[in-house]
Motif scaffolding. Sequence first.
Motif, PDB file in Angstrom:
ATOM      1  N   TYR B 167       0.864  -1.179   0.000  1.00  0.00           N
ATOM      2  CA  TYR B 167       0.000   0.000   0.000  1.00  0.00           C
ATOM      3  C   TYR B 167       0.907   1.238   0.000  1.00  0.00           C
ATOM      4  O   TYR B 167       1.812   1.353   0.848  1.00  0.00           O
ATOM      5  N   ASP B 168       0.651   2.138  -0.941  1.00  0.00           N
ATOM      6  CA  ASP B 168       1.457   3.368  -1.037  1.00  0.00           C
ATOM      7  C   ASP B 168       0.850   4.412  -0.105  1.00  0.00           C
ATOM      8  O   ASP B 168      -0.135   5.089  -0.450  1.00  0.00           O
ATOM      9  N   LEU B 169       1.421   4.535   1.074  1.00  0.00           N
ATOM     10  CA  LEU B 169       0.841   5.425   2.082  1.00  0.00           C
ATOM     11  C   LEU B 169       0.915   6.888   1.662  1.00  0.00           C
ATOM     12  O   LEU B 169       0.008   7.674   1.947  1.00  0.00           O
ATOM     13  N   GLN B 170       2.002   7.271   0.996  1.00  0.00           N
ATOM     14  CA  GLN B 170       2.115   8.665   0.547  1.00  0.00           C
ATOM     15  C   GLN B 170       0.959   9.008  -0.387  1.00  0.00           C
ATOM     16  O   GLN B 170       0.327  10.060  -0.261  1.00  0.00           O
ATOM     17  N   ALA B 192       6.766  15.260   2.116  1.00  0.00           N
ATOM     18  CA  ALA B 192       6.803  13.844   2.480  1.00  0.00           C
ATOM     19  C   ALA B 192       6.140  13.664   3.841  1.00  0.00           C
ATOM     20  O   ALA B 192       6.282  14.510   4.725  1.00  0.00           O
ATOM     21  N   ILE B 193       5.394  12.603   3.966  1.00  0.00           N
ATOM     22  CA  ILE B 193       4.819  12.297   5.262  1.00  0.00           C
ATOM     23  C   ILE B 193       5.774  11.363   6.010  1.00  0.00           C
ATOM     24  O   ILE B 193       6.557  10.637   5.388  1.00  0.00           O
ATOM     25  N   THR B 194       5.717  11.445   7.298  1.00  0.00           N
ATOM     26  CA  THR B 194       6.536  10.555   8.129  1.00  0.00           C
ATOM     27  C   THR B 194       5.591   9.680   8.939  1.00  0.00           C
ATOM     28  O   THR B 194       4.781  10.187   9.716  1.00  0.00           O
ATOM     29  N   ILE B 195       5.701   8.397   8.727  1.00  0.00           N
ATOM     30  CA  ILE B 195       4.825   7.452   9.424  1.00  0.00           C
ATOM     31  C   ILE B 195       5.363   7.231  10.832  1.00  0.00           C
ATOM     32  O   ILE B 195       6.533   6.891  11.025  1.00  0.00           O
ATOM     33  N   GLN B 196       4.525   7.436  11.787  1.00  0.00           N
ATOM     34  CA  GLN B 196       4.933   7.254  13.174  1.00  0.00           C
ATOM     35  C   GLN B 196       4.468   5.906  13.741  1.00  0.00           C
ATOM     36  O   GLN B 196       5.117   5.354  14.626  1.00  0.00           O
ATOM     37  N   ARG B 197       3.377   5.435  13.221  1.00  0.00           N
ATOM     38  CA  ARG B 197       2.809   4.227  13.839  1.00  0.00           C
ATOM     39  C   ARG B 197       1.872   3.569  12.836  1.00  0.00           C
ATOM     40  O   ARG B 197       1.170   4.253  12.078  1.00  0.00           O
ATOM     41  N   VAL B 198       1.883   2.238  12.821  1.00  0.00           N
ATOM     42  CA  VAL B 198       0.955   1.465  11.974  1.00  0.00           C
ATOM     43  C   VAL B 198       0.204   0.512  12.884  1.00  0.00           C
ATOM     44  O   VAL B 198       0.813  -0.183  13.701  1.00  0.00           O
ATOM     45  N   TYR B 199      -1.088   0.469  12.718  1.00  0.00           N
ATOM     46  CA  TYR B 199      -1.868  -0.395  13.609  1.00  0.00           C
ATOM     47  C   TYR B 199      -3.243  -0.667  13.007  1.00  0.00           C
ATOM     48  O   TYR B 199      -3.631  -0.042  12.002  1.00  0.00           O
ATOM     49  N   TYR B 200      -3.902  -1.621  13.591  1.00  0.00           N
ATOM     50  CA  TYR B 200      -5.305  -1.810  13.225  1.00  0.00           C
ATOM     51  C   TYR B 200      -6.092  -1.969  14.505  1.00  0.00           C
ATOM     52  O   TYR B 200      -5.534  -2.182  15.580  1.00  0.00           O
ATOM     53  N   LYS B 201      -7.402  -1.833  14.378  1.00  0.00           N
ATOM     54  CA  LYS B 201      -8.249  -1.832  15.558  1.00  0.00           C
ATOM     55  C   LYS B 201      -9.213  -3.002  15.507  1.00  0.00           C
ATOM     56  O   LYS B 201      -9.798  -3.303  14.473  1.00  0.00           O
ATOM     57  N   THR B 202      -9.331  -3.608  16.647  1.00  0.00           N
ATOM     58  CA  THR B 202     -10.429  -4.539  16.885  1.00  0.00           C
ATOM     59  C   THR B 202     -11.031  -4.112  18.213  1.00  0.00           C
ATOM     60  O   THR B 202     -10.472  -3.227  18.870  1.00  0.00           O
ATOM     61  N   PRO B 203     -12.103  -4.642  18.644  1.00  0.00           N
ATOM     62  CA  PRO B 203     -12.666  -4.216  19.937  1.00  0.00           C
ATOM     63  C   PRO B 203     -11.631  -4.327  21.044  1.00  0.00           C
ATOM     64  O   PRO B 203     -11.190  -5.416  21.413  1.00  0.00           O
ATOM     65  N   SER B 260       2.596  -7.979  10.989  1.00  0.00           N
ATOM     66  CA  SER B 260       3.762  -7.105  11.043  1.00  0.00           C
ATOM     67  C   SER B 260       3.860  -6.376   9.699  1.00  0.00           C
ATOM     68  O   SER B 260       3.086  -6.660   8.776  1.00  0.00           O
ATOM     69  N   PHE B 261       4.792  -5.501   9.601  1.00  0.00           N
ATOM     70  CA  PHE B 261       4.871  -4.704   8.369  1.00  0.00           C
ATOM     71  C   PHE B 261       6.301  -4.251   8.141  1.00  0.00           C
ATOM     72  O   PHE B 261       7.169  -4.332   9.022  1.00  0.00           O
ATOM     73  N   ARG B 262       6.501  -3.712   6.944  1.00  0.00           N
ATOM     74  CA  ARG B 262       7.774  -3.084   6.596  1.00  0.00           C
ATOM     75  C   ARG B 262       7.454  -1.853   5.756  1.00  0.00           C
ATOM     76  O   ARG B 262       6.542  -1.902   4.903  1.00  0.00           O
ATOM     77  N   ILE B 263       8.153  -0.791   6.001  1.00  0.00           N
ATOM     78  CA  ILE B 263       7.932   0.445   5.240  1.00  0.00           C
ATOM     79  C   ILE B 263       9.214   0.819   4.519  1.00  0.00           C
ATOM     80  O   ILE B 263      10.292   0.847   5.120  1.00  0.00           O
ATOM     81  N   ASN B 264       9.082   1.076   3.240  1.00  0.00           N
ATOM     82  CA  ASN B 264      10.216   1.568   2.456  1.00  0.00           C
ATOM     83  C   ASN B 264       9.694   2.685   1.561  1.00  0.00           C
ATOM     84  O   ASN B 264       8.793   2.457   0.738  1.00  0.00           O
ATOM     85  N   ASN B 265      10.236   3.870   1.764  1.00  0.00           N
ATOM     86  CA  ASN B 265       9.813   5.031   0.973  1.00  0.00           C
ATOM     87  C   ASN B 265       8.310   5.230   1.068  1.00  0.00           C
ATOM     88  O   ASN B 265       7.618   5.471   0.070  1.00  0.00           O
ATOM     89  N   ASN B 266       7.811   5.094   2.281  1.00  0.00           N
ATOM     90  CA  ASN B 266       6.385   5.279   2.575  1.00  0.00           C
ATOM     91  C   ASN B 266       5.488   4.288   1.835  1.00  0.00           C
ATOM     92  O   ASN B 266       4.302   4.542   1.640  1.00  0.00           O
TER      93      ASN B 266
END
Lengths: 171, 418
Positions: B167-170, B192-203, B260-266
């Motif tokens: 997913y291209d976050l930028q 450029a945006i800077t990603i600080q945190r990646v997460y998802y929500k469940t109850p 888990s995830f990996r970010i490269n160039n947003n």
Amino acid sequence: MAQNRWTQPATPPPPLFVGRAERDFVKQINDEVIEHVVGQQVLYFPIDRERTNYNNVYGEAIQKTFLPPIRVYSLIDYEGSTRTQTEFGFDSLFNIKINFHKRRLSEDQDLFVRPGDFVQYDMMYFEIVDVFEDARFLFGQDKNFADGIAFSVQAQCLQARKGLFNPGKGI
Amino acid sequence: MPTNLQPASTVSAVVLPSTGTSDDVVNSLSYGIYTTDAFVSGATDQVAYTYNKLGGRVLDLEITPVIVYNAYEEACLEYSYLINTHQAKNVLSDMLGNTTGSFDQDGEFTEYSGSGGINTKPNLKFPRFQLGYATHLGRGVSLHAGVGAAQTFYSASFDAVNDQQDYDLQDIIYSASLQTGTPFSNSVGSSAITIQRVYYKTPQSMWNFFGGYAIGAVGNLSTYGMYADDSTFQLVPAWQNVLQAYAFKEDLNVRASHYSFRINNNKLRIFPTPSGISPTKFWVDFRVSEDAFYEESDRKYGADGVNNMNTLPFPNMPYKNINSIGKQWIRRFALSLAKETLGQVRSKLGSIPIPGNEVTLNGPALVSEAKEEQTALRDELKTVLDEMAYGALMEGDAALQNSLQEVVGKIPMGIYVG
């Protein structure tokens, strides 16, 4: 086509390096050095030409009438003595050369050095026998640029005998 | 009788008189920054001081009182300059970002919105010590640490697509920024945006229910801590509870996450490939890079204000605030300035012709001496000021304390004899 003619300004600018202020400064320094530092002075006796009875043929006067003497600060050099031997012995007369600051004389004291006038120096009287102006330029400016006044006047003087000039006592 | 014993010169000689004239001072000054009665009195007295020190009672001094008045004002300005420069070193770190001012051609305030307005003299004040520069830097550090920063963090979400791992976050966030109503509307642009945190929500209540330690477990010091263990209450230190809280949080974030995830160039790559069913959305916290000179409109934080010595709100030091130490320094410096000018006058013409000879004036010597004196006076003042810098004072206090302890340590201990 426009003419490119040089026109002389109505009022030429003053010299860039030495102008009125600099010349006045030189005079001020001269006055101070000659009068306050060195301090040599002569008593100048201007001969009153109107009241002195000159000989019609030779132009000389045995009795000389002089105007009130004036104290003049100047720089004086002794130039030895002229010794002559006569039938009555040696006759020794001193020679001095007096360097006058001309601007001081002419502008402040209204005095002009003339041959034939007398000065008193070192308790002796001297006759001015020759006068000539200093040929030096004032920083490259001859007298035509420097107020029309030569920088200095030098007077060659020969000691006068009492018979030649005797202003009397009290001088 | 001889006449003209002391003829007056018809040329107005330039000679310093033995005293100044107070009425002439103000109109003679080049800058006219100092015009109070006290300054005028000081400048007038300086003429007499200069006249005596440079030998005016014996020989002429070819300068005018105007030169002395101006030298005195310049000396005041020089003193003000040195003191202000020194004070700038003392307080700059605490005044960075503070309100600066606008100044006129004299260096006086024309506008100052700080406390006291244009009539105040911040250069004469003892500012509050607030670690201003360190705090400013700390904000930048906290920005990267994600805590307490002065920059806004935004949140955004995107739909998890079945079998799509990248997913291209930028691009996603930029597209969202084009929509009105989003908190970061039109704020991304080409930044450029800077990603600080990646997460998802469940109850979250469910996670808290299942996370950590099961309800039915019997707890003691090694499990859930300061709770009842049967009928015995165990006490645990506070750090034990804190560590347990960290462990609980990490357990939720890592062990119970499943992704888990990996970010490269947003560009985000999620592991394992999401199904799009659960979770249906992923979230990111991000910030948009701001221009270094961006000024917050709603609070006093940004690039405006004092940034260095040149923008400090320091006007000239008022004459009345210069104490006796400064006044004496000013007298000496003004004397040296007058001497330098006299030397310049006497230096223009290398030698002066006099009848039958010539004289050489002492202009170059005067200039040289004056320069040396000025350098020495500046160095003297700087040296003293450096010894009195706030940091140096602290070092002095510390040395004093150490010396005191050393002295006290050598006092014989009283020996109790029973």
